[in-house]
Each structure stands twice: as structure tokens, then as C-alpha cells.
Write an enzyme that holds these catalytic residues in place. Structure first.
Site, PDB file in Angstrom:
ATOM      1  N   GLU A  96      -4.257  -0.924  -4.322  1.00 54.12           N
ATOM      2  CA  GLU A  96      -3.199  -1.642  -4.495  1.00 54.12           C
ATOM      3  C   GLU A  96      -3.274  -1.883  -6.109  1.00 54.12           C
ATOM      4  O   GLU A  96      -4.235  -1.635  -6.865  1.00 54.12           O
ATOM      5  CB  GLU A  96      -3.438  -3.089  -3.821  1.00 54.12           C
ATOM      6  CG  GLU A  96      -3.387  -2.908  -2.335  1.00 54.12           C
ATOM      7  CD  GLU A  96      -2.030  -2.957  -1.966  1.00 54.12           C
ATOM      8  OE1 GLU A  96      -1.186  -2.932  -2.824  1.00 54.12           O
ATOM      9  OE2 GLU A  96      -1.683  -3.147  -0.657  1.00 54.12           O
ATOM     10  N   CYS A 112       0.552  -1.130   0.050  1.00 55.88           N
ATOM     11  CA  CYS A 112       0.150   0.093  -0.027  1.00 55.88           C
ATOM     12  C   CYS A 112       0.800   1.048   0.242  1.00 55.88           C
ATOM     13  O   CYS A 112       1.706   1.603   1.007  1.00 55.88           O
ATOM     14  CB  CYS A 112      -0.980  -0.100   1.292  1.00 55.88           C
ATOM     15  SG  CYS A 112      -1.858   1.547   1.423  1.00 55.88           S
TER      16      CYS A 112
END
Length: 253
Positions: A103, A2
Site C-alpha cells: 500500500e 491494493c
């Protein structure tokens, strides 16, 4: 891992979700990137406090941040053993509020590699909190920088299809224990687990989110296949004037 997330709900909603006294004016952000100021909730003299910190953890022993790698994620499995994070895990735990994160799914190899962005958010669009650690870095000139990084762990079944790791998302009932500096790190390990598979929804996005300078609600619009660039058409090879085999340049004689 992330490297981008979002805080799009108004300040009143953040204050209600995390129960701190201040009413900060943190504007909606759809593409928060490392090194930028981010909202953090920590415990200060027994009361929850809102504060802005630099997303990028700098241990106190670092002399020059330019010589230290940018740390935006800290592995939950090894934080207690790493000298850079051990003290922060013991005494400086905090929450990073968010209502979405991104993501990228890596497909292919080499020049054919494609990174497809996905948005993860709660189906009701509400807030959640990343487990995080903070540290105040003191520069040689006497200035201070509050820095933070989110804690990561193995992905749940849903997120594992995109990436094998994910931010640790704490349940609201775990906030007090995580923030309390008296809590022993060993006792907090059960809190650092993946969320249930149905906690977040997953939405494929267009490529606009790839650029950190882009920051608006249009980034979270679902991917439209019709907007994807089409591969260039292959032109047919020219034929020889004598009617022979294909010749890319043709034949004049």
C-alpha cells in the site's frame, strides 16, 4: 487501494496451506501487478482446484474489455447490489493466495506530493488468502478468459494509518464456507471483516517497488533513510563588488 502484491513462497508451501491436489510451478513473484496471471484457488466439483486467472475482473455481459474499466478490487459493501458482481458473489467465490501486499501512503499535495510504499505481511512470513470473485469472459471469437478481483473492505486500525480500505483477508477456518457455492452471500457477510491489528506487520520500503517491472527480493528490504535522495544544496547569492546588498548576478561597476 491494493494494486500490487507478492507470492514468494514455494509451490509446496502454497499447496500445503490451501489443500488442493495440483502441484503448480508458480515462480516466486515479488511485485504482481494488474492484468498479469495470478494464482487462484476455487472449488471445482467439490474439490479445491489451483488455476491461473487474469487479475482484472470482466463481467460476462461486457462485449469488449477495452471499453470496460480495469476492475482489480470489488467493494464488499456493494457487491451484492451491483449487476457486474452479483452473480459472481452468489456462485463464483475464490481465494487469492498471497504472502504480502503493498500500500502507498500519500503525503502532501500537488508537486510536493509523496507516495511512500509499505509492505504488509504476516510476522511469520506465511501465506494468507484474499477473498475474491471470478468470472469467465467469452470473447466474440469464441475464446475464454478467466478473470478475478479481490474483495475489499474497511481497513483495520493498523492499516488505516496508510489507507482507509484494504483487501479482505479470510481466516483459514472460513475458506470452506467462502468457496462453497451453496453458501448464501448474506450468511458470508460476517466473514468480510478486517483482520486483527496484530495479524500483519507493516514495513516501509524504498521506491523500487513503485515500478511494476521490478520484481525481486530486494524490493522487500526495509527503507534505508541513508539511501533517500538529498535535496539540492542552495548556492549562496553573489555579492556586489561594491559591498552592497545581495545581487544574484553581481555588479561589475
Amino acid at each position: 487501494m491494493c494494486g500490487r502484491y507478492a507470492v514468494t513462497l514455494p509451490p509446496e508451501a502454497m499447496r500445503q496451506a490451501f489443500a488442493y491436489r495440483e502441484q503448480p510451478n508458480f515462480p516466486p513473484r515479488y511485485n504482481i501487478a494488474p492484468t498479469q496471471p495470478v494464482p487462484v484457488v476455487r472449488l471445482e466439483q467439490g474439490t479445491r482446484q489451483f488455476i491461473l486467472m487474469r487479475w482484472g475482473f470482466i463481467p460476462g455481459w461486457v462485449k469488449d474489455p477495452k471499453d470496460f474499466p480495469l476492475v482489480i478490487n470489488i467493494r464488499s459493501e456493494s457487491a451484492a447490489e451491483k449487476p457486474s458482481f452479483r452473480a459472481a458473489l452468489a456462485r463464483r467465490r475464490c481465494l487469492m493466495p498471497a504472502d504480502g501486499f503493498y500500500e502507498w501512503h500519500r503525503l502532501g499535495e500537488g508537486r510536493r506530493q509523496e507516495n511512500r510504499p509499505y509492505l504488509f505481511r504476516r510476522p511469520d512470513r506465511g501465506f494468507f488468502a484474499f477473498a475474491a470473485l471470478w468470472e469467465t469472459w467469452h470473447s466474440p471469437d469464441g475464446s475464454e478468459i478467466d478473470t478475478v478481483a479481490m474483495v475489499t473492505g474497511p481497513a483495520n486500525g493498523q492499516m488505516a494509518a496508510i489507507h482507509h480500505r484494504s483487501p479482505v483477508i479470510l481466516a483459514p477456518e472460513a475458506y470452506d464456507a467462502w468457496l462453497d457455492p451453496a453458501s448464501e452471500p448474506a450468511a458470508l457477510r460476517p466473514l468480510l471483516r478486517p483482520p486483527p491489528d496484530d495479524f500483519l506487520e507493516m514495513i516501509r520500503l524504498g521506491d523500487a517497488v513503485n515500478k511494476a517491472a521490478n520484481d525481486g527480493p530486494e524490493l522487500q528490504q526495509p527503507f534505508d533513510p541513508a539511501s533517500a535522495p538529498k535535496p539540492p544544496e542552495q548556492k549562496p547569492a553573489m555579492r556586489s563588488r561594491r559591498g552592497g546588498k545581495d545581487d544574484a548576478q553581481g555588479s561589475l561597476f
